[in-house]
Write a protein that holds these residues in place. Structure first.
Motif, PDB file in Angstrom:
ATOM      1  N   ILE A 283      15.724  10.991 -45.496  1.00 24.05           N
ATOM      2  CA  ILE A 283      15.477  11.993 -46.541  1.00 24.05           C
ATOM      3  C   ILE A 283      14.492  11.515 -47.475  1.00 24.05           C
ATOM      4  CG2 ILE A 283      16.523  12.861 -48.680  1.00 24.05           C
ATOM      5  CD1 ILE A 283      19.133  13.653 -46.995  1.00 24.05           C
ATOM      6  N   ALA A 284      14.535  10.234 -47.722  1.00 20.95           N
ATOM      7  CA  ALA A 284      13.538   9.687 -48.601  1.00 20.95           C
ATOM      8  C   ALA A 284      12.290   9.657 -48.089  1.00 20.95           C
ATOM      9  CB  ALA A 284      14.223   8.087 -48.787  1.00 20.95           C
ATOM     10  N   ARG A 285      11.828   9.463 -46.738  1.00 25.04           N
ATOM     11  CA  ARG A 285      10.670   9.296 -46.129  1.00 25.04           C
ATOM     12  C   ARG A 285      10.105  10.806 -46.084  1.00 25.04           C
ATOM     13  NH1 ARG A 285      10.503   8.106 -39.560  1.00 25.04           N
ATOM     14  NH2 ARG A 285      11.148  10.148 -39.642  1.00 25.04           N
ATOM     15  N   HIS A 286      11.011  11.740 -46.047  1.00 27.45           N
ATOM     16  CA  HIS A 286      10.425  13.115 -46.165  1.00 27.45           C
ATOM     17  C   HIS A 286       9.751  13.342 -47.659  1.00 27.45           C
ATOM     18  CE1 HIS A 286      10.082  17.390 -45.145  1.00 27.45           C
ATOM     19  NE2 HIS A 286      10.691  17.711 -46.290  1.00 27.45           N
ATOM     20  N   LEU A 287      10.516  12.955 -48.425  1.00 25.42           N
ATOM     21  CA  LEU A 287      10.288  13.446 -49.977  1.00 25.42           C
ATOM     22  C   LEU A 287       9.087  12.440 -50.658  1.00 25.42           C
ATOM     23  CD1 LEU A 287      13.756  14.227 -51.277  1.00 25.42           C
ATOM     24  CD2 LEU A 287      12.221  15.957 -50.439  1.00 25.42           C
ATOM     25  N   LEU A 288       8.955  11.322 -49.979  1.00 30.73           N
ATOM     26  CA  LEU A 288       8.390  10.250 -50.622  1.00 30.73           C
ATOM     27  C   LEU A 288       6.730  10.459 -50.302  1.00 30.73           C
ATOM     28  CD1 LEU A 288      10.779   8.550 -51.502  1.00 30.73           C
ATOM     29  CD2 LEU A 288       9.655   6.579 -50.711  1.00 30.73           C
ATOM     30  N   ARG A 289       5.912  10.115 -51.141  1.00 32.35           N
ATOM     31  CA  ARG A 289       4.390  10.266 -51.266  1.00 32.35           C
ATOM     32  C   ARG A 289       3.660   9.106 -50.460  1.00 32.35           C
ATOM     33  NH1 ARG A 289       3.873  10.492 -57.378  1.00 32.35           N
ATOM     34  NH2 ARG A 289       4.891   8.539 -57.181  1.00 32.35           N
ATOM     35  N   PRO A 290       2.465   9.318 -50.011  1.00 31.33           N
ATOM     36  CA  PRO A 290       1.617   8.209 -49.246  1.00 31.33           C
ATOM     37  C   PRO A 290       1.655   7.025 -50.136  1.00 31.33           C
ATOM     38  CG  PRO A 290       0.532  10.257 -49.046  1.00 31.33           C
ATOM     39  CD  PRO A 290       1.573  10.396 -50.091  1.00 31.33           C
ATOM     40  N   GLN A 291       1.691   7.043 -51.544  1.00 31.21           N
ATOM     41  CA  GLN A 291       1.614   5.684 -52.441  1.00 31.21           C
ATOM     42  C   GLN A 291       2.886   5.121 -52.707  1.00 31.21           C
ATOM     43  OE1 GLN A 291       0.927   8.971 -53.414  1.00 31.21           O
ATOM     44  NE2 GLN A 291       1.232   9.168 -55.746  1.00 31.21           N
ATOM     45  N   ASP A 292       3.936   5.830 -52.348  1.00 31.98           N
ATOM     46  CA  ASP A 292       5.351   5.154 -52.475  1.00 31.98           C
ATOM     47  C   ASP A 292       5.673   4.372 -51.323  1.00 31.98           C
ATOM     48  OD1 ASP A 292       5.640   6.634 -54.785  1.00 31.98           O
ATOM     49  OD2 ASP A 292       6.256   8.271 -53.623  1.00 31.98           O
ATOM     50  N   LYS A 293       6.568   3.524 -51.365  1.00 29.68           N
ATOM     51  CA  LYS A 293       7.100   2.470 -50.592  1.00 29.68           C
ATOM     52  C   LYS A 293       8.728   2.647 -50.524  1.00 29.68           C
ATOM     53  CE  LYS A 293       3.158   0.167 -50.375  1.00 29.68           C
ATOM     54  NZ  LYS A 293       2.359   0.498 -49.145  1.00 29.68           N
ATOM     55  N   LEU A 294       9.159   1.997 -49.038  1.00 27.86           N
ATOM     56  CA  LEU A 294      10.386   2.112 -48.661  1.00 27.86           C
ATOM     57  C   LEU A 294      10.844   0.650 -48.141  1.00 27.86           C
ATOM     58  CD1 LEU A 294       9.117   5.025 -47.079  1.00 27.86           C
ATOM     59  CD2 LEU A 294      11.515   5.257 -47.083  1.00 27.86           C
ATOM     60  N   GLN A 295      12.034   0.236 -48.735  1.00 28.84           N
ATOM     61  CA  GLN A 295      12.449  -1.209 -48.404  1.00 28.84           C
ATOM     62  C   GLN A 295      14.062  -0.820 -47.888  1.00 28.84           C
ATOM     63  OE1 GLN A 295      11.378  -4.319 -48.570  1.00 28.84           O
ATOM     64  NE2 GLN A 295      13.245  -4.678 -47.373  1.00 28.84           N
ATOM     65  N   LEU A 296      14.185  -0.939 -46.466  1.00 28.31           N
ATOM     66  CA  LEU A 296      15.407  -0.409 -45.928  1.00 28.31           C
ATOM     67  C   LEU A 296      15.925  -1.592 -45.311  1.00 28.31           C
ATOM     68  CD1 LEU A 296      13.872   2.558 -44.147  1.00 28.31           C
ATOM     69  CD2 LEU A 296      14.849   2.660 -46.456  1.00 28.31           C
TER      70      LEU A 296
END
Length: 280
Positions: free
Chosen positions: A103-116
């Motif tokens: 869900i986060a991946r779908h909503l985040l923008r190109p400039q945002d980061k994910l740490q999972l």
């Protein structure tokens, strides 16, 4: 203990509440152009097949996301969440449920980061596979609570930290408070969203008291119960405790909670709760 698998519970009423709140926080963070970090301490496998053996065995999604799937009176504030679920079911048939990282991946923008982070030996490879081509994401196998020390504060000084442990052992209720305290000392301006199940109400009261004792301000509680509290085995309710909630979140949930409760619990039992544990 690593027996918990979210695949048995994917798409249930607790997921609907959790991912609704998660989506609204992400949408609020996106109102500013500056990038932010999405940190997920217990990310799970990422994607869950609702026709799979685990989901079919419990059927919990039938009283969760399935009850919203065909609704024609969806509130506008639910659109980001439901659009994310629809993105994984392009044919219109409800076959898959995306967990919080997708869900986060779908909503985040190109400039945002994910740490999972995920510890389970079966779920971690599935999660890593889901994000193998996403340059925004870093996927780790390990103790999610340790990430609250190791990965905070983010370079951008903006972020959402989702803490969603399985609560397999009673010490998880204390570990989440310690983890939040550790993270908050490093990153006091972040948004922290803690999911909790109500199995025994006394455990939640104790956890909330320990949160109050940390001295952290601006703590909002959001809860949806599908049946009254009970001493019997099983989850009667679930909730989200949000530290530093976006300014619109309280009003958004005040409007959404009655609607969600009416759709998810047509029998009219249970309750909703929206209150400040600690105000400003």
């Amino acid at each position: 203990m690593l027996s918990y698998r979210h695949s048995f519970h994917a798409g249930n009423h607790a997921d609907v509440l959790k991912h609704t709140v998660q989506s609204l926080i992400i949408e609020a963070l996106k109102e500013k152009e500056k990038p932010f970090l999405y940190l997920d301490t217990h990310a799970g496998a990422g994607r869950y097949q609702l026709s799979g053996e685990h989901a079919e065995r419990t059927g919990e999604y039938l009283e969760g996301i399935a009850r919203l799937w065909q609704c024609d009176d969806i509130p506008e504030t639910l659109t980001p969440y439901l659009d994310a679920v629809k993105a994984f079911n392009p044919g219109g048939q409800l076959r898959y449920y995306p967990g919080s990282p997708l869900i986060a991946r779908h909503l985040l923008r190109p400039q945002d980061k994910l740490q999972l982070t995920e510890l389970h030996p079966s779920d971690y490879p599935l999660l890593r596979g889901e994000f193998s081509k996403d340059k925004r994401a870093m996927v780790s196998r390990g103790d999610g609570y340790q990430q609250l020390k190791a990965k905070l504060p983010p370079v951008s000084r903006r972020g959402l930290i989702l803490i969603d442990p399985p609560y397999e052992i009673k010490t998880d209720y204390q570990a989440v408070v310690q983890g939040i305290s550790d993270g908050y000392k490093r990153f006091a301006t972040g948004v922290y969203a803690l999911w909790y199940p109500v199995v025994l109400r006394q455990q939640i009261k104790r956890m909330i008291h320990e949160l109050e004792e940390t001295g952290i301000r601006r703590i909002l509680q959001i809860e949806l119960a599908v049946r009254p509290d009970s001493d019997q085995r099983g989850m009667s309710a679930s909730g989200m405790i949000v530290i530093n909630p976006p300014w619109k979140l309280e009003q958004q949930m005040a409007e959404l909670l009655p609607w969600l409760h009416a759709r998810l619990v047509p029998e009219g039992i249970g309750h909703t709760r929206l209150e400040w544990i600690v105000p400003e």
